[in-house]
Design a protein around this motif. Structure first.
Motif, PDB file in Angstrom:
ATOM      1  N   LEU A  52       0.772  -1.308   0.484  1.00  0.00           N
ATOM      2  CA  LEU A  52       0.007   0.054   0.322  1.00  0.00           C
ATOM      3  C   LEU A  52       0.752   0.946  -0.010  1.00  0.00           C
ATOM      4  O   LEU A  52       1.772   1.676   1.225  1.00  0.00           O
ATOM      5  N   ASN A  53       0.601   2.338  -1.278  1.00  0.00           N
ATOM      6  CA  ASN A  53       1.357   3.702  -1.164  1.00  0.00           C
ATOM      7  C   ASN A  53       0.642   3.872  -0.876  1.00  0.00           C
ATOM      8  O   ASN A  53      -0.893   4.512  -1.099  1.00  0.00           O
ATOM      9  N   ARG A  54       1.010   5.212   0.487  1.00  0.00           N
ATOM     10  CA  ARG A  54       0.123   6.121   1.004  1.00  0.00           C
ATOM     11  C   ARG A  54      -0.796   7.055   0.119  1.00  0.00           C
ATOM     12  O   ARG A  54      -2.048   7.359   0.489  1.00  0.00           O
ATOM     13  N   GLU A  55       0.210   7.897  -0.938  1.00  0.00           N
ATOM     14  CA  GLU A  55       0.053   8.432  -1.350  1.00  0.00           C
ATOM     15  C   GLU A  55      -0.981   8.805  -2.835  1.00  0.00           C
ATOM     16  O   GLU A  55      -1.196   6.890  -3.402  1.00  0.00           O
ATOM     17  N   LEU A  56      -1.395   9.476  -3.498  1.00  0.00           N
ATOM     18  CA  LEU A  56      -1.753   9.124  -4.583  1.00  0.00           C
ATOM     19  C   LEU A  56      -1.136   8.690  -5.958  1.00  0.00           C
ATOM     20  O   LEU A  56       0.042   9.506  -5.979  1.00  0.00           O
ATOM     21  N   ASP A  60       0.254   1.902  -8.313  1.00  0.00           N
ATOM     22  CA  ASP A  60       0.809   1.455  -7.380  1.00  0.00           C
ATOM     23  C   ASP A  60      -0.753   1.676  -6.744  1.00  0.00           C
ATOM     24  O   ASP A  60      -0.534   0.551  -5.883  1.00  0.00           O
ATOM     25  N   ASP A  61      -2.131   1.746  -6.933  1.00  0.00           N
ATOM     26  CA  ASP A  61      -3.130   1.727  -6.002  1.00  0.00           C
ATOM     27  C   ASP A  61      -3.659   0.868  -7.589  1.00  0.00           C
ATOM     28  O   ASP A  61      -4.009  -0.401  -6.718  1.00  0.00           O
ATOM     29  N   LEU A  62      -3.485   0.808  -7.978  1.00  0.00           N
ATOM     30  CA  LEU A  62      -4.155  -0.396  -9.024  1.00  0.00           C
ATOM     31  C   LEU A  62      -3.444  -1.930  -8.875  1.00  0.00           C
ATOM     32  O   LEU A  62      -4.295  -2.383  -8.400  1.00  0.00           O
ATOM     33  N   LYS A  63      -2.192  -1.606  -7.988  1.00  0.00           N
ATOM     34  CA  LYS A  63      -1.835  -3.086  -7.372  1.00  0.00           C
ATOM     35  C   LYS A  63      -2.111  -3.333  -6.633  1.00  0.00           C
ATOM     36  O   LYS A  63      -2.311  -4.381  -6.251  1.00  0.00           O
ATOM     37  N   THR A  64      -2.566  -2.763  -5.585  1.00  0.00           N
ATOM     38  CA  THR A  64      -3.122  -2.502  -4.548  1.00  0.00           C
ATOM     39  C   THR A  64      -4.641  -3.166  -4.770  1.00  0.00           C
ATOM     40  O   THR A  64      -5.045  -4.596  -3.834  1.00  0.00           O
ATOM     41  N   ILE A  65      -5.295  -3.100  -5.325  1.00  0.00           N
ATOM     42  CA  ILE A  65      -6.520  -3.128  -6.029  1.00  0.00           C
ATOM     43  C   ILE A  65      -6.882  -4.271  -6.111  1.00  0.00           C
ATOM     44  O   ILE A  65      -6.970  -5.133  -6.051  1.00  0.00           O
ATOM     45  N   HIS A  81     -13.735  -6.353   8.079  1.00  0.00           N
ATOM     46  CA  HIS A  81     -13.626  -4.802   8.694  1.00  0.00           C
ATOM     47  C   HIS A  81     -12.603  -3.768   7.980  1.00  0.00           C
ATOM     48  O   HIS A  81     -11.332  -4.666   8.794  1.00  0.00           O
ATOM     49  N   ALA A  82     -12.553  -3.040   7.036  1.00  0.00           N
ATOM     50  CA  ALA A  82     -11.806  -2.095   6.674  1.00  0.00           C
ATOM     51  C   ALA A  82     -11.778  -0.507   7.589  1.00  0.00           C
ATOM     52  O   ALA A  82     -12.747  -0.169   7.283  1.00  0.00           O
ATOM     53  N   PHE A  83     -10.521  -0.258   8.213  1.00  0.00           N
ATOM     54  CA  PHE A  83     -10.627   0.349   8.779  1.00  0.00           C
ATOM     55  C   PHE A  83      -9.250   1.956   8.585  1.00  0.00           C
ATOM     56  O   PHE A  83      -9.322   2.326   9.281  1.00  0.00           O
ATOM     57  N   ASP A  84      -9.003   1.885   7.159  1.00  0.00           N
ATOM     58  CA  ASP A  84      -7.984   2.979   6.937  1.00  0.00           C
ATOM     59  C   ASP A  84      -8.460   3.008   5.479  1.00  0.00           C
ATOM     60  O   ASP A  84      -9.724   2.349   4.951  1.00  0.00           O
ATOM     61  N   THR A  85      -8.360   5.076   5.172  1.00  0.00           N
ATOM     62  CA  THR A  85      -9.121   5.066   3.607  1.00  0.00           C
ATOM     63  C   THR A  85      -9.100   4.456   2.506  1.00  0.00           C
ATOM     64  O   THR A  85      -9.540   3.982   2.425  1.00  0.00           O
ATOM     65  N   LYS A  86      -8.193   4.111   2.297  1.00  0.00           N
ATOM     66  CA  LYS A  86      -7.076   3.580   0.638  1.00  0.00           C
ATOM     67  C   LYS A  86      -8.345   1.823   0.529  1.00  0.00           C
ATOM     68  O   LYS A  86      -8.948   1.960  -0.099  1.00  0.00           O
ATOM     69  N   PRO A  87      -7.815   1.252   1.988  1.00  0.00           N
ATOM     70  CA  PRO A  87      -8.712   0.004   1.467  1.00  0.00           C
ATOM     71  C   PRO A  87      -9.604   0.091   1.448  1.00  0.00           C
ATOM     72  O   PRO A  87     -10.560  -0.785   1.395  1.00  0.00           O
ATOM     73  N   THR A  88     -10.799   0.754   2.644  1.00  0.00           N
ATOM     74  CA  THR A  88     -12.195   0.742   2.847  1.00  0.00           C
ATOM     75  C   THR A  88     -12.749   0.900   0.679  1.00  0.00           C
ATOM     76  O   THR A  88     -13.286   0.258   0.365  1.00  0.00           O
TER      77      THR A  88
END
Length: 90
Positions: A52-56, A60-65, A81-88
């Motif tokens: 997970l890259n915290r930046e936009l 990297d976001d596609l890799k995480t998805i 239960h997802a509790f961080d913004t990006k994973p949610t």
């Protein structure tokens, strides 16, 4: 009993104590996060790590998805239960 997945980021180990309580109640627990696995192994809690890259960053976001999709696709958890913004959002 039901399976519960806790999905977070770099502070997912903060959920170890509550995970122990759910395990004591009979829940099947798994934690998915971005930390190293040492703390989870020490506490006998199943853990999977993802990137997970915290930046936009679109790449990297596609890799995480895709990584989260691969992890969660075969799961039969009653609750994720997802509790961080990006994973949610993903």
């Amino acid at each position: 009993m039901s399976k519960l997945i806790l999905l977070g980021g770099e502070d997912v180990s903060a959920r170890i104590e509550i995970s122990k309580k759910f395990i004591a109640l009979g829940y099947d627990i798994e934690i998915i996060g971005t930390e190293e696995k040492d703390k989870f192994v020490k506490n006998n809690i199943p853990y999977r790590k993802y990137f997970l890259n915290r930046e936009l960053n679109i790449v990297d976001d596609l890799k995480t998805i895709f990584a989260l999709r691969k992890i969660l696709k075969g799961e039969t958890a009653a609750i994720v239960h997802a509790f961080d913004t990006k994973p949610t959002m993903f």
